[in-house]
Design a protein around this motif. Sequence first.
Motif: not given
Length: 94
Positions: A40-45
């Motif tokens: 999720m962190a990768g996608i939101v970033t």
Amino acid sequence: MNKAVFDEVSVLWAQHLGQPFPGMGDDEVFADFVLADAYMAGIVTAYVGSQRGILNAEQRRILASCARDLRWVLRRVRGREALPLLPDQCGSLI
């Protein structure tokens, strides 16, 4: 792009990044949380960093999968000491 949604996600993500990572132990629930959080962190970033607020089909699929995983984790950590450390924004980002 919906500017209001993009702006809200950007603010919530900045707040989320300022939170300490919760310590929940070494059990299966924690492992699932860490994996979903990383994806999720990768996608939101990518979403916030793009300045366009656009996700491709694969990113949306992964985000939906992470949302399911995080809901599963949240149901299992209810009542644990770590629960208050989970970012309030978690549900909003899903």
